[in-house]
Design a protein around this motif. Structure first.
Motif, PDB file in Angstrom:
ATOM      1  N   LEU A   1     -10.332   5.524  -3.149  1.00 60.58           N
ATOM      2  CA  LEU A   1      -9.786   4.168  -3.126  1.00 60.58           C
ATOM      3  C   LEU A   1     -10.850   3.224  -3.678  1.00 60.58           C
ATOM      4  CD1 LEU A   1      -8.172   4.186   0.444  1.00 60.58           C
ATOM      5  CD2 LEU A   1      -7.112   4.807  -1.732  1.00 60.58           C
TER       6      LEU A   1
ATOM      7  N   SER B   1      -1.917   9.629   0.037  1.00 56.59           N
ATOM      8  CA  SER B   1      -2.822  10.127   1.084  1.00 56.59           C
ATOM      9  C   SER B   1      -2.166  11.258   1.869  1.00 56.59           C
ATOM     10  CB  SER B   1      -3.213   8.988   2.024  1.00 56.59           C
ATOM     11  OG  SER B   1      -3.970   8.011   1.340  1.00 56.59           O
TER      12      SER B   1
ATOM     13  N   ARG C   1       0.836  -1.210   0.000  1.00 53.92           N
ATOM     14  CA  ARG C   1       0.000   0.000   0.000  1.00 53.92           C
ATOM     15  C   ARG C   1       0.870   1.259   0.000  1.00 53.92           C
ATOM     16  NH1 ARG C   1      -2.790  -3.528  -1.194  1.00 53.92           N
ATOM     17  NH2 ARG C   1      -4.691  -4.302  -0.195  1.00 53.92           N
TER      18      ARG C   1
ATOM     19  N   THR D   1      -7.164   4.441   6.103  1.00 53.95           N
ATOM     20  CA  THR D   1      -7.553   5.845   6.283  1.00 53.95           C
ATOM     21  C   THR D   1      -7.746   6.164   7.755  1.00 53.95           C
ATOM     22  OG1 THR D   1      -8.661   5.779   4.128  1.00 53.95           O
ATOM     23  CG2 THR D   1      -9.199   7.613   5.591  1.00 53.95           C
TER      24      THR D   1
ATOM     25  N   THR E   1      -9.989  -4.902   1.645  1.00 55.38           N
ATOM     26  CA  THR E   1      -8.631  -4.561   1.214  1.00 55.38           C
ATOM     27  C   THR E   1      -8.036  -3.427   2.048  1.00 55.38           C
ATOM     28  OG1 THR E   1      -9.644  -3.216  -0.539  1.00 55.38           O
ATOM     29  CG2 THR E   1      -8.836  -5.407  -1.152  1.00 55.38           C
TER      30      THR E   1
ATOM     31  N   ASP F   1     -17.557   6.033   2.868  1.00 59.34           N
ATOM     32  CA  ASP F   1     -17.490   4.710   2.258  1.00 59.34           C
ATOM     33  C   ASP F   1     -18.640   4.540   1.266  1.00 59.34           C
ATOM     34  OD1 ASP F   1     -16.528   2.233   1.708  1.00 59.34           O
ATOM     35  OD2 ASP F   1     -16.899   1.377   3.692  1.00 59.34           O
TER      36      ASP F   1
ATOM     37  N   LYS G   1      -9.150  -0.515   2.943  1.00 59.93           N
ATOM     38  CA  LYS G   1      -9.323   0.870   2.498  1.00 59.93           C
ATOM     39  C   LYS G   1      -9.679   1.782   3.674  1.00 59.93           C
ATOM     40  CE  LYS G   1     -12.406  -0.166  -0.688  1.00 59.93           C
ATOM     41  NZ  LYS G   1     -12.392  -1.649  -0.647  1.00 59.93           N
ATOM     42  N   SER G   2     -10.691   1.383   4.427  1.00 58.37           N
ATOM     43  CA  SER G   2     -11.111   2.209   5.564  1.00 58.37           C
ATOM     44  C   SER G   2     -10.125   2.107   6.723  1.00 58.37           C
ATOM     45  CB  SER G   2     -12.517   1.818   6.024  1.00 58.37           C
ATOM     46  OG  SER G   2     -12.555   0.448   6.415  1.00 58.37           O
TER      47      SER G   2
ATOM     48  N   VAL H   1      -7.142  -0.538  -5.211  1.00 56.13           N
ATOM     49  CA  VAL H   1      -6.562  -1.306  -4.112  1.00 56.13           C
ATOM     50  C   VAL H   1      -7.026  -2.754  -4.225  1.00 56.13           C
ATOM     51  CG1 VAL H   1      -6.267  -1.439  -1.616  1.00 56.13           C
ATOM     52  CG2 VAL H   1      -6.693   0.777  -2.685  1.00 56.13           C
TER      53      VAL H   1
ATOM     54  N   VAL I   1      -0.600   4.244  -1.934  1.00 53.80           N
ATOM     55  CA  VAL I   1      -1.806   4.747  -1.261  1.00 53.80           C
ATOM     56  C   VAL I   1      -1.403   5.630  -0.090  1.00 53.80           C
ATOM     57  CG1 VAL I   1      -3.881   4.123   0.023  1.00 53.80           C
ATOM     58  CG2 VAL I   1      -3.193   2.756  -1.950  1.00 53.80           C
TER      59      VAL I   1
ATOM     60  N   ALA J   1     -14.170   5.773  -0.507  1.00 57.81           N
ATOM     61  CA  ALA J   1     -13.918   4.393  -0.926  1.00 57.81           C
ATOM     62  C   ALA J   1     -15.126   3.869  -1.683  1.00 57.81           C
ATOM     63  CB  ALA J   1     -13.612   3.511   0.282  1.00 57.81           C
TER      64      ALA J   1
END
Length: 393
Positions: free
Chosen positions: A52, A40, A33, A64, A58, A121, A60-61, A183, A36, A160
């Protein structure tokens, strides 16, 4: 005065050092990552948005959330959108007291309009009322309360989605997502081992993670605005955009402007006072619209603007030589007509590229001018051949 300048410089360096530490720490937790994480951080400093895209599960949240935890006292808002989401879920409900006075004023406490960092999301599941609210929030950092524009403290919005937008109404929102990254699941076996061990040891970890403040972000944002982009770099940048357009990749004017911030923050984090062509590589995840475009963008970014024109020249020259060599043994008039058509195509391509001659270095321009003259002469020669053959028939 000198003491203040030294103090400011030190603040900038301290903030850069903190973000470098945060980047290293997050990369040790979230494998595969790296881009990413780096993007970010750039988004936080530039005040831009991040999208994302990828299958569920994967991180994503999680990624973050972990990044936002590193911002001391940063006001954070997170929400899962769906087709039936009411704007009040993210903006806050209308005040009953104000409604009695025929005013539609929202109570925004602990909601998106008061947040500095936002995570949404399934952003492309938002409905039209929510969409109309998000567009000015993301782009102009404005929220309309009772019809009056109110500035919001939003620094960056992270979004996301498991899927790309399918409806045309969502394209404006998609274009406002400056950093776009796909991602996928962790693939490398060694990285899977790291991921699994990190999961198993999570409960026993007692680290002191590096943190930053909103002031650190503001200091870097101010420093970023002082990063120079001279005319020569702007010419290279325009050439890059033109090269992408020739590959069928369209970059909106808004996105082209926002890319300049990305170039500046890249130079800043590399401790430079000005942008150079090496910063262009950081635009990889800013320029694509479809994942299929990424490979083409990578190829274009490998070359500087000057070498990109050099590459165009070499490609056309090679094809021209191949056509001429093949034509030497051909006597059939129909084949000669086809050859003439192929050369005319190359000639038109040359003319299109040479409309950008002010972006070329002198040496490259001379090559193009020489090749153009050579192709013109050959077209005149082969046209006479076609005409003579027609007369004989």
């Amino acid at each position: 005065m000198e003491e203040n300048n030294i103090s400011y410089t030190q603040k900038v360096q301290n903030a850069i050092s903190k973000f470098q530490s945060i980047s290293s720490e997050l990369k040790s937790i979230f494998v595969e990552r790296d881009e990413v994480i780096d993007n970010s951080i750039k988004a936080l400093i530039t005040g831009q948005s991040v999208l994302l895209i990828g299958p569920p599960g994967t991180a994503k949240s999680a990624l973050t959330d972990e990044l936002c935890k590193r911002i001391v006292n940063g006001r954070y808002f997170s929400w899962l959108l769906n087709r039936t989401s009411d704007p009040s879920e993210i903006l806050g409900p209308f005040s009953i007291r104000e409604m009695e006075q025929d005013k539609f004023v929202r109570v925004t406490k602990n909601k998106l309009p008061e947040a500095e960092i936002v995570f949404l999301d399934e952003i492309f599941k938002c409905n039209e009322p929510t969409l109309n609210i998000l567009l000015p929030l993301i782009n102009e950092k404005l929220f309309y309360n009772d019809g009056k524009p109110v500035d919001v403290p939003l620094i960056s919005l992270f979004a996301a989605s498991n899927e790309f937008p399918e409806e045309d109404s969502l394209l404006a929102l998609y274009d406002r997502m400056i950093f776009r990254m796909y991602v996928d699941y962790v693939g490398d076996v060694q990285n899977k081992m790291i991921m699994l061990k990190n999961f198993l040891s999570k409960g026993s970890k007692n680290d002191s993670p590096t943190t930053v403040t909103i002031d650190d972000i503001n200091v870097l944002r101010e420093a970023m605005d002082n990063i120079e982009i001279d005319d020569s770099i702007l010419k290279e940048y325009i050439a890059l955009m033109n090269a992408l357009l020739r590959e069928g990749i369209v970059v909106s004017d808004r996105r082209q402007n926002e890319c300049l911030k990305v170039l500046r923050v890249s130079a800043l984090l590399d401790n430079r006072e000005s942008v150079n062509s090496s910063d262009f590589k950081c635009l990889r995840d800013v320029l694509w619209n479809e994942p299929s475009e990424i490979e083409k963008i990578e190829e274009v970014l490998k070359e500087s603007s000057v070498s990109a024109y050099e590459k165009e020249y070499n490609t056309i020259k090679k094809r021209y030589v191949e056509i001429v060599d093949a034509s030497e043994t051909i006597t059939d008039v129909r084949m000669i007509v086809e050859i003439k058509s192929s050369v005319e195509y190359l000639y038109e391509k040359l003319k299109r590229i040479m409309k950008e001659k002010e972006l070329m270095e002198d040496g490259v321009l001379k090559k193009f001018e020489s090749l153009k003259k050579e192709v013109e002469d050959y077209l005149e020669y082969i046209s006479k051949q076609v005409d003579e053959d027609d007369l004989m028939m």
